[in-house]
Motif scaffolding. Structure first.
Motif, PDB file in Angstrom:
ATOM      1  N   GLN A 125       5.373   5.401   7.257  1.00 46.59           N
ATOM      2  CA  GLN A 125       4.976   5.132   5.399  1.00 46.59           C
ATOM      3  C   GLN A 125       5.570   3.891   5.106  1.00 46.59           C
ATOM      4  OE1 GLN A 125       5.966   8.548   2.623  1.00 46.59           O
ATOM      5  NE2 GLN A 125       5.345   7.397   1.021  1.00 46.59           N
ATOM      6  N   GLY A 126       7.010   3.499   5.251  1.00 50.27           N
ATOM      7  CA  GLY A 126       7.510   2.805   4.810  1.00 50.27           C
ATOM      8  C   GLY A 126       7.250   1.345   5.307  1.00 50.27           C
ATOM      9  N   GLN A 127       6.755   1.267   6.506  1.00 51.75           N
ATOM     10  CA  GLN A 127       6.679   0.594   7.693  1.00 51.75           C
ATOM     11  C   GLN A 127       7.834  -0.113   8.219  1.00 51.75           C
ATOM     12  OE1 GLN A 127       3.852  -0.723   9.512  1.00 51.75           O
ATOM     13  NE2 GLN A 127       3.059   0.952   8.897  1.00 51.75           N
ATOM     14  N   SER A 128       8.875   0.749   8.168  1.00 48.11           N
ATOM     15  CA  SER A 128      10.191   0.031   8.616  1.00 48.11           C
ATOM     16  C   SER A 128      10.975   0.561   9.794  1.00 48.11           C
ATOM     17  CB  SER A 128      11.197   0.450   7.772  1.00 48.11           C
ATOM     18  OG  SER A 128      11.092   0.933   6.250  1.00 48.11           O
ATOM     19  N   GLN A 129      12.405   0.061  10.835  1.00 50.81           N
ATOM     20  CA  GLN A 129      12.276   0.406  11.665  1.00 50.81           C
ATOM     21  C   GLN A 129      13.527   1.054  11.475  1.00 50.81           C
ATOM     22  OE1 GLN A 129       9.723  -1.391  13.820  1.00 50.81           O
ATOM     23  NE2 GLN A 129      11.203  -0.597  15.265  1.00 50.81           N
ATOM     24  N   LEU A 130      13.098   1.691  12.538  1.00 50.16           N
ATOM     25  CA  LEU A 130      14.707   2.846  12.730  1.00 50.16           C
ATOM     26  C   LEU A 130      15.536   2.606  13.536  1.00 50.16           C
ATOM     27  CD1 LEU A 130      17.027   4.833  11.507  1.00 50.16           C
ATOM     28  CD2 LEU A 130      15.568   6.735  11.829  1.00 50.16           C
ATOM     29  N   TRP A 131      16.316   2.607  13.959  1.00 48.76           N
ATOM     30  CA  TRP A 131      16.707   2.787  15.082  1.00 48.76           C
ATOM     31  C   TRP A 131      18.436   3.540  14.937  1.00 48.76           C
ATOM     32  CZ3 TRP A 131      16.262  -2.118  13.825  1.00 48.76           C
ATOM     33  CH2 TRP A 131      14.758  -3.332  15.116  1.00 48.76           C
TER      34      TRP A 131
ATOM     35  N   THR B 224       0.749  -1.208  -0.229  1.00 51.52           N
ATOM     36  CA  THR B 224       0.006   0.438  -0.073  1.00 51.52           C
ATOM     37  C   THR B 224       0.902   1.334  -0.292  1.00 51.52           C
ATOM     38  OG1 THR B 224      -0.296  -0.340   2.173  1.00 51.52           O
ATOM     39  CG2 THR B 224      -1.449  -0.719   1.079  1.00 51.52           C
ATOM     40  N   ASN B 225       2.596   0.739  -0.418  1.00 52.32           N
ATOM     41  CA  ASN B 225       2.979   2.252   0.097  1.00 52.32           C
ATOM     42  C   ASN B 225       3.882   2.863  -1.348  1.00 52.32           C
ATOM     43  OD1 ASN B 225       4.943   3.695   0.530  1.00 52.32           O
ATOM     44  ND2 ASN B 225       6.646   2.705   1.034  1.00 52.32           N
ATOM     45  N   SER B 226       3.309   4.080  -1.358  1.00 51.14           N
ATOM     46  CA  SER B 226       2.670   4.476  -3.161  1.00 51.14           C
ATOM     47  C   SER B 226       4.571   4.988  -3.150  1.00 51.14           C
ATOM     48  CB  SER B 226       2.215   5.632  -3.745  1.00 51.14           C
ATOM     49  OG  SER B 226       2.496   6.605  -2.217  1.00 51.14           O
ATOM     50  N   GLN B 227       5.428   4.988  -2.845  1.00 49.67           N
ATOM     51  CA  GLN B 227       6.668   5.099  -3.066  1.00 49.67           C
ATOM     52  C   GLN B 227       8.121   3.601  -2.742  1.00 49.67           C
ATOM     53  OE1 GLN B 227       8.550   8.583  -1.100  1.00 49.67           O
ATOM     54  NE2 GLN B 227       6.174   9.787  -1.763  1.00 49.67           N
ATOM     55  N   ALA B 228       7.085   2.546  -2.391  1.00 44.47           N
ATOM     56  CA  ALA B 228       7.912   1.376  -2.455  1.00 44.47           C
ATOM     57  C   ALA B 228       8.679   1.433  -3.488  1.00 44.47           C
ATOM     58  CB  ALA B 228       6.721   0.163  -1.827  1.00 44.47           C
ATOM     59  N   LEU B 229      10.232   1.016  -3.310  1.00 43.68           N
ATOM     60  CA  LEU B 229      11.084   0.821  -4.641  1.00 43.68           C
ATOM     61  C   LEU B 229      11.654  -0.776  -3.713  1.00 43.68           C
ATOM     62  CD1 LEU B 229      13.565   4.276  -3.405  1.00 43.68           C
ATOM     63  CD2 LEU B 229      11.449   3.329  -5.267  1.00 43.68           C
ATOM     64  N   ASN B 230      11.981  -1.605  -4.599  1.00 43.48           N
ATOM     65  CA  ASN B 230      12.233  -2.963  -3.929  1.00 43.48           C
ATOM     66  C   ASN B 230      14.132  -2.587  -4.096  1.00 43.48           C
ATOM     67  OD1 ASN B 230      13.337  -2.921  -7.104  1.00 43.48           O
ATOM     68  ND2 ASN B 230      12.108  -3.925  -7.968  1.00 43.48           N
ATOM     69  N   ALA B 231      14.418  -3.608  -3.227  1.00 50.62           N
ATOM     70  CA  ALA B 231      15.693  -3.190  -2.749  1.00 50.62           C
ATOM     71  C   ALA B 231      17.059  -2.631  -3.828  1.00 50.62           C
ATOM     72  CB  ALA B 231      16.926  -4.400  -2.420  1.00 50.62           C
ATOM     73  N   GLY B 232      16.936  -3.029  -5.455  1.00 46.15           N
ATOM     74  CA  GLY B 232      17.623  -2.676  -5.933  1.00 46.15           C
ATOM     75  C   GLY B 232      17.593  -1.381  -6.735  1.00 46.15           C
ATOM     76  N   GLN B 233      15.912  -1.120  -6.978  1.00 44.35           N
ATOM     77  CA  GLN B 233      15.959   0.559  -7.361  1.00 44.35           C
ATOM     78  C   GLN B 233      16.350   1.176  -5.875  1.00 44.35           C
ATOM     79  OE1 GLN B 233      12.062   0.258  -7.544  1.00 44.35           O
ATOM     80  NE2 GLN B 233      11.545   0.830 -10.262  1.00 44.35           N
ATOM     81  N   LEU B 234      15.897   1.238  -4.741  1.00 42.63           N
ATOM     82  CA  LEU B 234      16.576   1.762  -3.397  1.00 42.63           C
ATOM     83  C   LEU B 234      18.428   2.002  -4.366  1.00 42.63           C
ATOM     84  CD1 LEU B 234      16.394   3.415  -0.633  1.00 42.63           C
ATOM     85  CD2 LEU B 234      17.240   0.972   0.326  1.00 42.63           C
TER      86      LEU B 234
ATOM     87  N   LYS C 245      11.317   5.297   3.574  1.00 41.81           N
ATOM     88  CA  LYS C 245      10.472   5.579   2.849  1.00 41.81           C
ATOM     89  C   LYS C 245      10.239   4.314   2.005  1.00 41.81           C
ATOM     90  CE  LYS C 245       9.204  10.197   1.647  1.00 41.81           C
ATOM     91  NZ  LYS C 245       9.540  10.968   0.837  1.00 41.81           N
ATOM     92  N   SER C 246      11.413   2.948   1.474  1.00 42.25           N
ATOM     93  CA  SER C 246      11.488   2.566   0.297  1.00 42.25           C
ATOM     94  C   SER C 246      10.669   1.387   1.075  1.00 42.25           C
ATOM     95  CB  SER C 246      12.679   1.901  -0.155  1.00 42.25           C
ATOM     96  OG  SER C 246      13.191   1.426   1.449  1.00 42.25           O
ATOM     97  N   GLY C 247      10.488   1.148   1.796  1.00 45.69           N
ATOM     98  CA  GLY C 247       9.867  -0.095   2.149  1.00 45.69           C
ATOM     99  C   GLY C 247      11.167  -1.016   1.720  1.00 45.69           C
ATOM    100  N   SER C 248      11.564  -1.371   1.145  1.00 42.01           N
ATOM    101  CA  SER C 248      12.692  -2.521   1.130  1.00 42.01           C
ATOM    102  C   SER C 248      13.426  -2.739   2.414  1.00 42.01           C
ATOM    103  CB  SER C 248      13.176  -2.640   0.059  1.00 42.01           C
ATOM    104  OG  SER C 248      14.216  -1.872  -1.010  1.00 42.01           O
ATOM    105  N   CYS C 249      13.688  -2.074   3.037  1.00 43.98           N
ATOM    106  CA  CYS C 249      14.741  -1.994   4.319  1.00 43.98           C
ATOM    107  C   CYS C 249      13.761  -1.745   5.540  1.00 43.98           C
ATOM    108  CB  CYS C 249      15.717  -1.316   3.956  1.00 43.98           C
ATOM    109  SG  CYS C 249      17.468  -1.221   3.246  1.00 43.98           S
ATOM    110  N   MET C 250      13.668  -3.124   5.777  1.00 42.78           N
ATOM    111  CA  MET C 250      12.885  -3.606   7.091  1.00 42.78           C
ATOM    112  C   MET C 250      13.609  -2.976   8.111  1.00 42.78           C
ATOM    113  SD  MET C 250       9.841  -4.597   6.685  1.00 42.78           S
ATOM    114  CE  MET C 250       9.361  -5.025   7.961  1.00 42.78           C
ATOM    115  N   ALA C 251      14.976  -2.907   8.478  1.00 45.23           N
ATOM    116  CA  ALA C 251      15.716  -2.039   9.827  1.00 45.23           C
ATOM    117  C   ALA C 251      16.886  -1.627   8.799  1.00 45.23           C
ATOM    118  CB  ALA C 251      15.973  -3.403   9.886  1.00 45.23           C
ATOM    119  N   VAL C 252      16.773   0.076   9.480  1.00 43.61           N
ATOM    120  CA  VAL C 252      17.766   1.012   9.722  1.00 43.61           C
ATOM    121  C   VAL C 252      18.282   1.458  10.783  1.00 43.61           C
ATOM    122  CG1 VAL C 252      18.169   3.344   8.865  1.00 43.61           C
ATOM    123  CG2 VAL C 252      16.439   1.850   7.142  1.00 43.61           C
TER     124      VAL C 252
END
Lengths: 473, 239
Positions: free
Chosen positions: B150-156, A348-358, B119-126
């Motif tokens: 927004q990214g449902q990620s965890q920041l320490w 549901t995250n509109s700005q979601a990127l996959n790891a490669g894009q990030l 924000k990216s949502g591809s890093c769950m832990a930062v």
């Protein structure tokens, strides 16, 4: 269509190729292109509206419209533009030849069956060319030279039947033929006024009376002598040349044309179901050597938005040594597209990127060396047991070494142990290794604790020097 | 308006309502810490760890959560003070292929990189050390908080101990102090859902007594517990 259908040629003539292209890429500026004698030979629509016409000296043109942009004709640039146009036509035509300087020769009869008829085929082709916003007219012909001659004379007859074309051709005055002025003069001198009169004279007489060139041209026109040309093959990589009307001093100015080109790249990749891992920009300056900029992606991409985002980040940090005159965008490393499995509901995250894009995004703003991935190496020397690299390394297959305690933090370089009291907490772990590449070590490693209760990893050399090599974070 | 109706509409809530359902928390993998934080780290939020020095167990407190999160997605280390050492991370169960070490050149870029990864949502832990050059402003933390949600990620956010007196919009703030090689003193300044509890000490896996080191046991008596002190040139230190 049966294979015996005689070929029908279409010649697409772009009389103002360079002027139209330069004008439309620079916000519809008025542009005129000059020949070697500084006479106007091409004018864009905006310049035409100001009364500027081909054949004028450039001084007259400037008097008429002082803000007119003047450019010298560049045959090489026109050829690049023709290749781009040929790529557009390639969607509808299989056989395209770049035999002439300012136009494309297209064989159309073989395509009619696929596109259900001559009229609908022409409609599609015309539509795709109109989108390019470069003025053109087309004429059909039973031979390439016949089509060329008609189109060159300014006659637009893309759908006419052969008999009608023949009729039109025979009526062409000598002055409209693609012959040199001298040859035209010679023909007028002997009383020939129209092409029809020329065709009435037997070929043998032509060879006798005039030099071979007119005879050869006539033979090509009638189809007795085939014209030598090469079929256009779409290039295997994407290249776009962009010539600026004004020199560009700031990278922001590059972004606008770049967005358009990257959009074209995205379309190019989508048509071929390809993706690219890098886009190269070459920025040519007046004096300074060309600036090369590479947008490297961590994974293959084909979407314009992703390229533009990366380009914006990359150009932000770029300082131009000199204003830019020409920009060349190239994508050479093309790989087949792969669609990653995505979840319809989870994301549901509109700005979601996959790891490669990030990773691509971080690398283009921060620099490739600032975004690294960790990997373990099977080397018994602690400082060699890891690697930081910009690209993800394959998981080592070697079994995990059975070693003593290892700290979470490793110092990039071992530091001499500060002179404070340290309590050793473990027995030594002796590491004697590295004899094979001239970096041998002999160390006794301990876990030590300082008075603040901080745990560190220290070692002793045979000379009884103590070093700190890591912290148990 | 009755008290009950206010409670029902969610305009008033009870401070004693401890949310331990696991929906809003992420288990830290350490029981005492989970109890302290009422179930675990607040999920998709900023948690601050304040400490001075290094090597006090600041990472050992996080390793179980990192090990769990790194199996599925990436973990970003932003501006770490030293190299996160792969053999130790591997021993703790972290997936090495998912570790990303980002070293931005300046404070602004570090903030940008942290926000992007969250924000990216591809890093769950930062895990970020942002205070090398200048202090992180309160509004920046607020911004990172939004990015984490927004990214449902965890920041320490790893910060120096001095900032304990400043207010911060983070969901949870812990001050860490070393006690010994196998325990750490944790003072919770702020947590979601309740008042800050009194400081406690939490036992951690002992680095000097790890399982891999079993063969040292026999000789342990000879060396461990021994005190060494510099300067090393003059004195013969370790006998």
């Amino acid at each position: 269509m049966s294979p015996t259908t005689p070929p029908v040629w279409l010649y697409l003539h772009f009389p103002h190729l360079q002027a139209d292209q330069l004008s439309q890429q620079d916000d519809n500026a008025a542009v005129a292109v000059l020949d070697q004698h500084k006479r106007v030979i091409q004018v864009c629509q905006q310049a035409e509206a100001q009364g500027i016409q081909p054949g004028m000296p450039f001084t007259t043109a400037l008097q008429l419209y002082p803000e007119l942009q003047l450019q010298v004709q560049k045959p090489q640039y026109q050829q690049q533009l023709l290749i781009q146009l040929a790529e557009t036509c390639y969607q509808y035509c299989a056989q395209i030849a770049l035999a002439f300087e300012q136009g494309l020769l297209v064989e159309v009869a073989s395509m009619w069956r696929l596109f259900t008829g001559r009229a609908s085929h022409w409609q599609l082709l015309e539509q795709s060319l109109l989108e390019q916003k470069i003025r053109f007219h087309a004429a059909a012909g039973h031979t390439p030279v016949a089509a060329y001659t008609l189109a060159q004379a300014g006659i637009a007859m893309p759908l006419a039947a052969t008999a009608e074309l023949q009729q039109q051709l025979l009526q062409l005055p000598v002055a409209a033929l693609p012959l040199t002025l001298r040859q035209q003069q010679k023909l007028t001198d002997v009383g020939i006024k129209q092409l029809g009169q020329m065709l009435a004279i037997p070929m043998a007489d032509w060879k006798c009376r005039f030099n071979g060139e007119i005879a050869l041209w006539l033979a090509q026109l009638t189809g007795d002598q085939p014209l030598a040309y090469q079929w256009f093959e779409p290039p295997a990589c994407f290249t776009r040349h962009w010539h600026c009307l004004h020199e560009i001093q700031h990278t922001n100015g590059l972004l606008f044309p770049l967005q358009r080109i990257l959009g074209e790249l995205s379309q190019y990749l989508r048509q071929r179901q390809l993706a690219t891992v890098s886009v190269e920009l070459a920025l040519e300056h007046r004096e300074h050597p060309t600036t090369q900029v590479t947008l490297r992606l961590a994974q293959p991409e084909h979407l314009a938005g992703e390229f533009i985002q990366l380009a914006r980040l990359r150009l932000q940090s770029l300082v131009l040594p000199e204003p830019v005159m020409v920009m060349i965008v190239k994508a050479a490393e093309l790989v087949p597209q792969q669609q990653l499995p995505t979840d319809l509901f989870a994301n549901t995250n509109s700005q979601a990127l996959n790891a490669g894009q990030l990773i691509s995004r971080l690398q283009s703003r921060l620099g490739q060396a600032q975004v690294l991935q960790l990997a373990a190496c099977p080397d018994p020397r602690p400082e060699n047991a890891y690697r930081l690299s910009a690209e993800s390394a394959p998981e080592p297959t070697a079994a995990r070494a059975d070693h003593g305690a290892r700290p979470c933090w490793l110092l990039p370089q071992p530091k001499p142990l500060p002179a404070a009291p340290w309590e050793l907490k473990t027995a030594p772990e002796r590491i004697v290794t590295g004899w094979w590449d001239n970096q041998p070590i002999q160390r006794d490693y301990f876990v030590a604790e300082d008075q603040q209760g901080q745990q560190c990893w220290v070692y002793r050399t045979p000379k009884n020097e103590w070093f700190i090599h890591g912290w148990f974070g | 308006m009755s008290l009950q109706s206010l409670l029902n509409t969610g305009r008033l809530w009870r401070g004693a309502n401890q949310r331990t359902d696991g929906q809003h928390t992420l288990s830290s993998g350490i029981q005492a810490l989970d109890q302290l934080l009422l179930g675990g780290w607040p999920k998709a939020q900023v948690s601050e760890l304040l400490y001075s020095g290094q090597g006090i167990g600041e990472l050992r407190l996080l390793l179980p959560s990192l090990a769990a999160l790194s199996q599925q997605s990436h973990t970003a280390w932003i501006n770490p003070p030293f190299v996160p050492y792969p053999p130790a991370l591997q021993d703790a169960g972290l997936a090495l292929k998912h570790q990303l070490v980002v070293s931005p050149a300046d404070h602004k870029q570090a903030l940008w990189a942290t926000e992007q990864t969250l924000k990216s949502g591809s890093c769950m832990a930062v895990i970020a050390w942002l205070e090398q050059q200048q202090e992180v402003a309160s509004r920046d933390i607020r911004r990172l908080q939004l990015a984490a949600e927004q990214g449902q990620s965890q920041l320490w956010l790893m910060r120096p101990e001095q900032v304990a007196q400043q207010s911060s919009p983070s969901a949870c703030r812990l001050v860490l102090t070393a006690i010994s090689s196998h325990s750490i003193h944790v003072h919770c300044l702020k947590r979601r859902g309740s008042w800050a509890p009194p400081p406690i000490s939490i036992s951690l896996p002992d680095v000097s007594r790890s399982e891999q080191a079993h063969w040292f046991r026999a000789t342990e008596q000879q060396c461990s517990g021994q005190l060494i002190q510099g300067p090393w040139q003059q004195r013969q230190s370790a006998h």
